[in-house]
Design an enzyme around this catalytic site. Sequence first.
Site, PDB file in Angstrom:
ATOM      1  N   GLU A 253      -7.418   8.625   6.332  1.00  0.00           N
ATOM      2  CA  GLU A 253      -7.661   9.235   7.645  1.00  0.00           C
ATOM      3  C   GLU A 253      -8.118  10.697   7.592  1.00  0.00           C
ATOM      4  O   GLU A 253      -7.395  11.601   8.010  1.00  0.00           O
ATOM      5  CB  GLU A 253      -6.400   9.133   8.506  1.00  0.00           C
TER       6      GLU A 253
ATOM      7  N   HIS B 114      -2.754  11.085   0.966  1.00  0.00           N
ATOM      8  CA  HIS B 114      -2.225  10.845   2.311  1.00  0.00           C
ATOM      9  C   HIS B 114      -1.592  12.157   2.786  1.00  0.00           C
ATOM     10  O   HIS B 114      -0.405  12.238   3.076  1.00  0.00           O
ATOM     11  CB  HIS B 114      -1.224   9.684   2.286  1.00  0.00           C
TER      12      HIS B 114
ATOM     13  N   GLU C  61      -3.670  -0.123   8.104  1.00  0.00           N
ATOM     14  CA  GLU C  61      -2.483   0.214   8.899  1.00  0.00           C
ATOM     15  C   GLU C  61      -2.628  -0.376  10.292  1.00  0.00           C
ATOM     16  O   GLU C  61      -3.710  -0.331  10.877  1.00  0.00           O
ATOM     17  CB  GLU C  61      -2.310   1.743   9.063  1.00  0.00           C
TER      18      GLU C  61
ATOM     19  N   ASN D 170      -7.570   1.826   9.873  1.00  0.00           N
ATOM     20  CA  ASN D 170      -6.258   1.943  10.505  1.00  0.00           C
ATOM     21  C   ASN D 170      -6.463   1.876  12.013  1.00  0.00           C
ATOM     22  O   ASN D 170      -7.213   2.679  12.577  1.00  0.00           O
ATOM     23  CB  ASN D 170      -5.594   3.270  10.137  1.00  0.00           C
TER      24      ASN D 170
ATOM     25  N   TYR E 117      -4.450   1.600  15.760  1.00  0.00           N
ATOM     26  CA  TYR E 117      -3.211   1.629  16.553  1.00  0.00           C
ATOM     27  C   TYR E 117      -3.457   1.403  18.034  1.00  0.00           C
ATOM     28  O   TYR E 117      -2.679   0.734  18.705  1.00  0.00           O
ATOM     29  CB  TYR E 117      -2.494   2.974  16.356  1.00  0.00           C
TER      30      TYR E 117
ATOM     31  N   ARG F  53       0.860  -1.191   0.000  1.00  0.00           N
ATOM     32  CA  ARG F  53       0.000   0.000   0.000  1.00  0.00           C
ATOM     33  C   ARG F  53       0.895   1.239   0.000  1.00  0.00           C
ATOM     34  O   ARG F  53       1.740   1.395   0.889  1.00  0.00           O
ATOM     35  CB  ARG F  53      -0.904  -0.005   1.232  1.00  0.00           C
TER      36      ARG F  53
HETATM   37  C1  FCB Z   1      -1.265   7.106  10.777  1.00  0.00           C
HETATM   38  C2  FCB Z   1      -0.813   7.660   9.456  1.00  0.00           C
HETATM   39  C3  FCB Z   1       0.542   7.173   9.016  1.00  0.00           C
HETATM   40  C4  FCB Z   1       1.503   7.094  10.176  1.00  0.00           C
HETATM   41  C5  FCB Z   1       0.898   6.294  11.297  1.00  0.00           C
HETATM   42  C6  FCB Z   1       1.821   6.110  12.484  1.00  0.00           C
HETATM   43  O1  FCB Z   1      -2.147   7.997  11.366  1.00  0.00           O
HETATM   44  O2  FCB Z   1      -1.744   7.342   8.454  1.00  0.00           O
HETATM   45  O3  FCB Z   1       1.005   8.030   8.018  1.00  0.00           O
HETATM   46  O4  FCB Z   1       1.883   8.350  10.571  1.00  0.00           O
HETATM   47  O5  FCB Z   1      -0.277   6.932  11.734  1.00  0.00           O
END
Ligand code: FCB
Length: 444
Positions: free
Chosen positions: A177, A132, A355, A303, A305, A88
């Site tokens: 995002e 992006h 992500e 995405n 995290y 990607r």
């Molecule tokens: C996301 C972004 C990516 C990177 C990660 C850690 O929010 O899409 O570019 O910065 O976080």
Amino acid sequence: MTTPDPSQQSALTHRDFPASFVFGVATSSYQIEGAAHEDGRGDSIWDTFCREPGRILDGSSGDIACDHYHRLDEDLDLIASLGVRAYRFSVAWPRVQPDGRGAVSEAGLAFYERLVDGLHARGIEPHLTLYHWDLPQPLQDAGGWVNRETAQHFAEYAGVVARRLGNRVRSIATLNEPWCSSILSYQLGEHAPGLRDRKLALAAAHHLLLGHGLAMRRMRELELSAELGIVLNLTPMDAATPDPADVAAAQANDGTSNRWFLDPLLRGEYPQDTWDAYGPDVPQVQAGDLAIISQPNDFLGVNYYSRGLLSASGHVKPQTSSYTDMGWEVYPQGLRDLLRRLHADYTLPPLSITENGAAYPDVLEDGAVHDAERVAYLDGHLRALHSAMQAGVKVTGYFAWSLMDNFEWAWGYARRFGLVYVDFGTQQRTLKDSALWYREFLKG
Ligand code: FCB
């Protein structure tokens, strides 16, 4: 450390996932390409932002980054060496249209064509993201995403890229995002253009969503083979206790972070509670906007995290949890919770985890990087994903963020998310233990 030790559990491999499931790695243009002023590339808002003192932690910029623009073949070999099926990447709008509208740069398109051809030559599926965050500066000079016309320009740009590459990539995501490119950028001031105004941020968010819808419509006309969709960063918001005040705080944060984007896209309406809470700052929505925004997607990129844990007085950080170098709680269960909740609350297209990853203060020693915490992070999240899929959520892919260490926005080079270590002095790439682990996982 409370993250599970993968060696203590039966090994998870790619074979635990459906045969059609796509594993990959992800990057974005400004974070890796460098060559910021070559071959006619125009300035983006990130070039400008990086020049403003105090914006980037280490005072750096993406001028050189991973020098990927000049090391394309080497990097494609690197991706292939991991054994992933997919990659990607994002297209830099100012490389393709230096002014953000009108004239198209052949050199810009040729670079991405070479990238796509190089992936195919190595048997890797290209997954393209159109935006992006590197908005052409001339569009920002005209108001950026606060200006409704930017949505039209974005659709035009989408058409340009899609006409050239839309039958040679597996998927095209319009936006990455939009929460970040609106709220984080226009309200919280942390990303380009660095404003602090909630009303402008909500106008920007609406025009980003509108731009998504117009770009989808434009690309649908082209009858491409690529699957079309959008990528959201979603953060499950848990209440710290069952106290109604904590539950309300979690609900409010869920509204601003998640539902403000999910509901217009998937239901054709803004969430009423959040709309009311925003009062006079709500965006101007014209008749027909929400129909454009909510047209069907072939996939929704997620995405993930970390989660948020909320009490009435704000964010809570449990002491028993472990945290990444970003200060984000390691919480794999949040991915499972999020996917199951999306499945329960919305009519969804297939999901893809576009992500997922973690920053740690990696050290290169004797040609190796022993990033055991990142291995545990990835393993834990793949297990959580697997369990959500077992529970019936349809997910078609998983992309680790990131292929290699890169320019981490406001943190500059001070945060490392790569599976591959980059020495930014020499540009030497070294596979971290996590890259070796992912390769083993993919070999199964
Ligand atoms: C996301 C972004 C990516 C990177 C990660 C850690 O929010 O899409 O570019 O910065 O976080």
